[in-house]
Design a protein around this motif. Structure first.
Motif, short mmCIF file in Angstrom:
data_model
loop_
_atom_site.label_atom_id
_atom_site.label_comp_id
_atom_site.label_asym_id
_atom_site.label_seq_id
_atom_site.Cartn_x
_atom_site.Cartn_y
_atom_site.Cartn_z
N GLU A 1 41.70 57.14 42.31
CA GLU A 1 41.19 55.83 42.73
C GLU A 1 41.57 54.73 41.75
O GLU A 1 41.84 53.60 42.17
N HIS A 2 41.63 55.04 40.48
CA HIS A 2 42.05 54.05 39.49
C HIS A 2 43.52 53.68 39.69
O HIS A 2 43.90 52.51 39.55
N MET B 1 43.74 51.40 42.84
CA MET B 1 43.27 50.03 42.66
C MET B 1 44.26 49.20 41.85
O MET B 1 44.45 48.00 42.13
N ARG C 1 45.84 45.76 43.49
CA ARG C 1 45.78 44.45 42.84
C ARG C 1 47.18 43.85 42.71
O ARG C 1 47.39 42.66 42.99
N TYR D 1 44.12 50.09 52.95
CA TYR D 1 43.67 50.81 51.75
C TYR D 1 42.79 51.99 52.17
O TYR D 1 41.56 51.91 52.17
N THR E 1 41.16 54.80 51.07
CA THR E 1 40.71 55.56 49.90
C THR E 1 40.28 56.96 50.32
O THR E 1 39.85 57.16 51.45
N MET F 1 31.47 53.70 43.24
CA MET F 1 32.83 53.31 42.90
C MET F 1 33.49 52.58 44.07
O MET F 1 34.22 51.59 43.88
N ASP G 1 32.01 49.13 43.99
CA ASP G 1 32.57 48.37 42.88
C ASP G 1 33.97 47.87 43.22
O ASP G 1 34.34 46.72 42.91
N ASN G 2 34.76 48.72 43.87
CA ASN G 2 36.12 48.34 44.21
C ASN G 2 36.16 47.28 45.32
O ASN G 2 37.04 46.42 45.33
N THR H 1 35.79 44.19 43.53
CA THR H 1 37.05 43.81 42.89
C THR H 1 37.97 43.08 43.87
O THR H 1 38.57 42.06 43.53
#
Length: 512
Positions: free
Chosen positions: A219-220, A223, A227, A242, A244, A279, A282-283, A286
């Motif tokens: 996932e990191h 993201m 971006r 996206y 995920t 998470m 949170d994303n 973002t």
């Protein structure tokens, strides 16, 4: 002369305005498609343990769809959404087998050999326009970042044929859920991820003990690429898909979020699962902040959804249900999170908990804020809605119907029914809330009738009380499944959503 020039200028400005008004709106579109996110896991739907303020912000600043259906598990959901066809249709898409890229990573196949073996599942086998092609036709830059696009393995040629200008992520289902990928694919090229050593994407505990490169969480990686895609395309219309792989199990996170670390109510696995859901939220935050910082918020449609209902990855042994007279309710002590918001059933079933999903559209100034939309909507309506938004003509007749007028706050006629598959059998829901579900396992041909507006939990089977309603809905369901009537028995071919797992089963609808 001066007066003439002023008149000419005014005329040209008016003409330009009129021409602009006739053009399709071209908002950027970001579609965040979660994996196994039961609607009850979101605090706007009533979740108590995990707070999801960023997703709540989308719901309260946009439109929340309360009556939308996905598929019963991920692969048909993605294929159905991307093609605009229901997952009960014959010959519209095929789900292949997973694991072929594992053979590549183990040195058993080359990438050209993988492409060749996947050739039967490519664009030539799938009639009509698919979702990224709609955006390409409207002049958009298209990108997919995350879980594989289609089926259980996707070829590089198919990604190009479907119209993706950029993609980064998995191409094989067997690699999707370990969260520490050995290889990602970026525009067809394998990118080896330092610190990740296992083809199945699970973390290498031996490498950790030996002090080697720190494993990198999928996932990191996603993201970071998302971006970069948004920033690099901020000056042109873009579509970012996206998908995920959160919060699909097995539960796995780099570290438990401090919010849950000291919660005595939760087990370690439950804390990890809660972290995965947080998470996702949170994303989402973002994405919203990035769009705001780039000055794109008023021209960006953010869509948040899920492929299917909830699944209990974090619980121990689950009680058995016959799914005829008994069914799982997530709020009956089986699930501490009540992930399906009190609905019956979970992923892979044709109960509401398996297929009713969260879905939110956020577009400031265009989509009315704080509206709960109760129109009947299907996962496979998205393509038609985006084509309507962008004024793109789709050459083939899809199963999907546009809900754009409703999305923009205008009155619209909703679809009359939604159909979907499951491992138990298909089901149908009508606009006025009647549901016909089937149970076709173990040589049974059971039909149950529920009225959802008065029976949210599907507890009262009304089939004996309304036999004529059952008969008419049987006929509609059989037609939707490309079936036929012979000597009083309805037949339809194996459903594409189930043929991968149950190729030996023949589904028969019997008119009793």
């Amino acid at each position: 002369m001066k007066k003439y020039l002023l008149c000419l200028s005014a005329f040209l400005i008016a003409a330009a305005v009129k021409a602009q008004q006739g053009k399709a709106p071209r908002p950027n579109v970001i579609f965040i498609y979660t994996d196994d996110m039961g609607r009850g896991m979101l605090s706007d739907y009533g979740q108590q343990i995990v707070q999801t303020p960023n997703i709540d912000r989308l719901a309260r600043g946009g439109m929340r769809f309360d009556n939308i259906y996905g598929s019963m598990y991920c692969a048909p959901a993605r294929a159905s959404m991307l093609t605009g066809y229901s997952d009960v249709r014959k010959g519209k898409f095929t789900l292949n087998r997973a694991g072929i890229y594992i053979n590549y990573l183990q040195g058993k196949l080359t990438l050209p050999e993988v492409d060749e073996r996947l050739a039967p599942f490519e664009q030539s086998e799938h009639p009509g326009m698919v979702l990224p092609q709609v955006f390409k036709k409207a002049g958009y830059v298209t990108g997919e970042i995350g879980k594989l696009e289609w089926g259980f393995a996707t070829s590089r040629r198919q990604m190009a044929a479907h119209g993706w200008d950029y993609y980064y992520g998995y191409l094989d289902h067997r690699m999707c859920h370990g969260f520490y990928p050995m290889v990602m694919f970026e525009n067809g090229e394998p990118v080896h991820i330092a610190g990740n050593t296992r083809p199945d994407s699970y973390p290498d505990s031996a490498a950790l003990r030996n002090g080697k490169d720190k494993p990198q969480y999928a996932e990191h990686l996603f993201m970071d690429k998302a971006r970069r895609f948004i920033v690099s395309n901020k000056d042109k219309p873009f579509f970012l898909y996206y998908p995920t792989n959160l919060p699909h199990g097995p539960v796995s996170v780099p570290a438990i979020d401090p919010v849950f670390a000291g919660n005595p109510q939760l087990t370690e696995r439950q804390k990890m699962y809660a972290t995965m859901v947080k998470m996702v939220d949170d994303n989402v935050g973002t994405f919203v902040r990035l769009v705001d910082s780039l000055g794109l918020s008023k021209n960006t449609l953010i869509i948040f959804g899920s492929d299917n209902g909830h699944w209990l990855y974090y619980e121990g042994r689950q009680a058995r249900y016959d799914n005829i007279t008994t069914r799982l309710y997530s709020d009956d002590g089986v699930d501490i999170f009540n992930g399906n918001n009190g609905l019956a059933g979970i992923k892979e079933t044709n109960w509401e908990g398996g297929v009713r999903v969260p879905f939110i559209c956020y577009w400031p100034g265009k989509v009315p804020a704080g509206v709960v939309n109760r129109d009947l909507v299907a996962n496979y309506d998205l393509l038609s809605t985006m084509a309507d938004l962008l004024q793109v003509q789709v050459p083939d007749r899809k199963d999907g119907r546009s809900y754009l007028p409703s999305l923009l706050g205008k009155k619209s006629a909703t679809r009359d029914k939604v159909v979907f598959s499951s491992f138990m059998g298909p089901a149908l829901v009508t606009r006025d809330g009647w549901k016909l579900r089937t149970y076709l396992l173990d040589n049974k041909n059971i039909f149950q009738l529920y009225h959802l507006p008065t029976d949210y939990r599907e507890m009262k089977d009304l089939s004996a009380q309304y036999p004529q309603k059952v008969d008419s809905l049987k006929r509609e369901l059989t037609k939707a499944c490309d079936g036929q009537l012979q000597n009083g028995i309805f037949y339809f071919s194996r459903l594409p959503a189930t043929e991968f797992f149950h190729a030996e089963r023949a589904e028969v609808l019997q008119n009793k």
